[in-house]
Design an enzyme around this catalytic site. Structure first.
Site, PDB file in Angstrom:
ATOM      1  N   GLU A 277       0.845  -1.192   0.000  1.00  0.00           N
ATOM      2  CA  GLU A 277       0.000   0.000   0.000  1.00  0.00           C
ATOM      3  C   GLU A 277       0.881   1.242   0.000  1.00  0.00           C
ATOM      4  OE1 GLU A 277      -4.200  -1.018   2.262  1.00  0.00           O
ATOM      5  OE2 GLU A 277      -2.630   0.005   3.384  1.00  0.00           O
ATOM      6  N   CYS A 278       0.664   2.139  -0.937  1.00  0.00           N
ATOM      7  CA  CYS A 278       1.334   3.432  -0.994  1.00  0.00           C
ATOM      8  C   CYS A 278       2.859   3.260  -0.903  1.00  0.00           C
ATOM      9  CB  CYS A 278       0.793   4.360   0.083  1.00  0.00           C
ATOM     10  SG  CYS A 278       1.159   6.110  -0.234  1.00  0.00           S
ATOM     11  N   GLY A 279       3.482   3.565   0.238  1.00  0.00           N
ATOM     12  CA  GLY A 279       4.916   3.379   0.367  1.00  0.00           C
ATOM     13  C   GLY A 279       5.335   1.950   0.117  1.00  0.00           C
TER      14      GLY A 279
ATOM     15  N   MET B   3       5.427   1.427  -3.556  1.00  0.00           N
ATOM     16  CA  MET B   3       6.629   2.022  -4.128  1.00  0.00           C
ATOM     17  C   MET B   3       7.839   1.105  -3.966  1.00  0.00           C
ATOM     18  SD  MET B   3       5.756   5.801  -2.628  1.00  0.00           S
ATOM     19  CE  MET B   3       7.387   6.504  -2.823  1.00  0.00           C
TER      20      MET B   3
ATOM     21  N   THR C 257      -1.241  -0.860  -4.455  1.00  0.00           N
ATOM     22  CA  THR C 257      -2.144   0.267  -4.643  1.00  0.00           C
ATOM     23  C   THR C 257      -1.544   1.503  -3.990  1.00  0.00           C
ATOM     24  OG1 THR C 257      -3.350  -0.040  -2.559  1.00  0.00           O
ATOM     25  CG2 THR C 257      -4.153  -1.259  -4.478  1.00  0.00           C
TER      26      THR C 257
END
Length: 436
Positions: free
Chosen positions: A327-329, A332, A427
Site C-alpha cells: 500500500e502506498c509506500g 513504491m 495500490t
C-alpha cells in the site's frame, strides 16, 4: 455511561491534537479511563492518543464506513469514563459527494453519536470575529451541539478579554484560554506530525501539555459539558477480511501506516500477524502465506532499503509462490525504482515495474473507491474497496496490468490504478473497508 466529546476546530493546524492529548492525559492522571478516537483517515494521531491514554485509538470514518461498523468500533469505549474523538480539518469539512454514511466530516460523527463538540479557536489576528466564527459553526447544522470553546494562542490578557466578551455575548461558553507555549509544539514533516514512536520524549511532552492545559482550562467544566453516551450493540462488525491466515507484516519506521482497526479485524478473524523489519534487513517469515507492506516513509530510507540485500532477495523469493501486497509506500518499494528528494534513484524490489519520484513532489490527497479487476489478498475481483490516498510522490512509470478502476470521491477516474504482476499487487490507496 462514558462522558463523550468531540474535539474540533474551524480549520487544520489550530491545536486539536494538542488539546486532545492534554485533556486525555490530565483526566488519566485523575484516575479516569479515557478512550480516544480519530475522525477521518489518519494514521499518526491515533498513536499519540494511545501514548496519552494507554488504550488503543481507532479511526471512525463516515465516508468509508457504514453506521454498523462505526457502532462496532466505538463500542470499545463501553468501559471508559471519558470518550474523546479528535476531528480532522474543520468541523464541517468533508467531500462533496456523500459516501457510505456521510461525507467524512467530523460533524457527521458528532451528530451520528450525539457527542457534543468542543471547538479549539485560534484568534490570532482577530478578536470579536472569533465569536462570529464560533457562532456560525454552532448554528450551521441543527444536529450538531456545541459544548463550548477553548481559545488557543491568545496574544495577551487584553486580547483574551476582547474575545471572551464577544463569545459570552454570543452565548458561547469559554472553557479556557491558552497563551502561546512553544514547549508543547509537536514536530512535523511532509505527511503530518512526526510519529509518536519516533519521539523518545513524547511522554514528557504530553505531560507538559496536560500541566499547561490544566492550568488554563476548567477541566471540570469541560467534563460536565460532555454528553452521557450509552454504547449500542452493533448489528454487524467490520467488513474486513484478513489477506491470509499467517501474515508477514512489514513494520518499522519505513512501514508504519497500519490502521489499528484493520489489524484487530485480521486477528478477530483468526489470522496471525508476524512482523518483520525491512530496515533491519529482515525478510518475510518463510512460514507465512501472505506478505503485506503498508505505507510509511520509504522515501526517507530509500538508500538503506536498496542496500538491504537480504530483505529484497527474501521478498522476491516469497513472491515466487505466495501473494505480496503493498500500500502506498509499500507499493513504491515493490516497484523497480524510487527517486529520493535529492534526485538519486534507488533500486527497489522489482516485483512490479512501478517507478516513483519524491524529487518531483506533488500532493495526492483524497478518498478513493476502487473496483478490483483482479484479486488482491483478502478480496475478490469486483470487490469495491474504500480507502484514501495521501502522498507526495510522482509516478514516473506504471507499466503493469492495472489492479483496479479507481475513482475519487467525486466519481472521477484517477490514474493511480494500482498494479499486478504474478503474485505481486499494489495500490496507492490505503484500504479502510470493503463495501458490504
Amino acid at each position: 455511561m462514558p462522558a463523550s466529546l468531540v474535539i474540533s476546530a474551524p480549520a487544520s493546524g489550530v491545536g486539536k491534537t494538542t488539546l486532545t492529548l492534554a485533556l486525555a492525559r490530565a483526566w488519566r492522571q485523575r484516575g479516569l479511563n479515557v478512550q480516544c478516537f480519530k475522525s477521518g483517515p489518519d494514521y499518526i494521531d491515533p498513536a499519540f492518543h494511545a501514548a496519552a491514554t494507554e488504550r488503543a485509538s481507532v479511526n471512525v470514518d463516515s465516508w468509508a464506513m457504514d453506521r454498523g461498523t462505526i457502532a462496532h468500533l466505538v463500542s470499545r469505549a463501553a468501559d471508559a469514563d471519558v470518550v474523546l474523538a479528535e476531528g480532522s480539518m474543520g468541523l464541517f469539512d468533508g467531500v462533496a459527494a456523500r459516501g457510505v454514511s456521510g461525507t467524512g466530516a467530523t460533524a457527521d460523527i458528532a451528530e451520528m453519536l450525539g457527542w457534543p463538540v468542543v471547538l479549539v479557536i485560534d484568534p490570532s489576528g482577530q478578536a470579536q470575529t472569533a465569536a462570529a466564527i464560533a457562532a456560525g459553526l454552532r448554528d450551521y447544522r441543527a444536529g450538531v451541539r456545541l459544548a463550548g470553546v477553548v481559545l488557543n494562542r491568545v496574544a495577551s490578557p487584553r486580547h483574551e478579554d476582547l474575545v471572551r466578551r464577544a463569545l459570552n455575548e454570543a452565548g458561547i461558553v469559554v472553557f479556557g484560554a491558552l497563551p502561546r507555549h512553544a514547549e508543547i509544539s509537536l514536530p512535523k514533516r511532509h505527511l503530518g506530525l512526526v510519529q509518536a514512536e519516533e519521539q523518545a520524549e513524547i511522554g514528557k511532552l504530553i505531560d507538559e501539555a496536560a500541566r499547561f492545559v490544566a492550568e488554563h482550562v476548567d477541566l471540570d467544566a469541560v467534563l460536565h459539558s460532555a454528553g452521557k453516551w450509552s454504547p449500542q450493540a452493533a448489528a454487524n462488525g467490520l467488513n474486513v477480511r484478513p489477506p491470509g491466515q499467517r501474515i508477514a507484516l512489514a513494520r518499522d519506521a519505513a512501514f508504519s501506516f497500519v490502521y489499528p482497526h484493520m489489524l484487530e479485524a485480521w486477528r478477530a478473524a483468526g489470522a496471525e500477524i508476524v512482523p518483520f523489519s525491512p530496515l533491519a534487513d529482515e525478510a518475510p517469515d518463510a512460514s507465512a502465506d501472505v506478505c503485506w507492506l503498508p505505507g510509511g516513509y520509504p522515501e526517507l530510507h530509500a538508500a538503506k532499503l536498496a542496500a538491504n540485500a537480504r530483505f529484497r532477495s527474501g521478498l522476491r523469493a516469497f513472491a515466487e509462490t505466495r501473494p505480496v501486497h503493498g500500500e502506498c509506500g509499500g507499493y513504491m518499494v515493490l516497484g523497480a525504482g524510487l527517486t529520493d528528494a535529492d534526485g538519486i534513484s534507488h533500486e527497489m524490489a522489482g516485483l512490479l515495474g512501478l517507478e516513483t519520484s519524491f524529487a518531483k513532489r506533488r500532493m495526492h490527497l483524497g478518498y478513493r473507491l476502487a473496483e478490483l479487476a483482479a484479486p488482491m489478498p483478502g478480496h475478490k475481483p469486483g470487490a469495491r474497496l474504500r480507502g484514501h490516498e495521501f502522498h507526495y510522490s510522482t509516478i514516473l512509470a506504471q507499466p503493469d496490468t492495472p489492479l483496479a478502476v479507481v475513482h475519487d470521491a467525486t466519481g472521477a477516474v484517477i490514474a493511480e490504478t494500482g498494479s499486478r504482476r504474478g503474485h505481486a499487487t499494489g495500490t496507492f490507496f490505503h484500504l479502510i473497508a470493503e463495501d458490504r
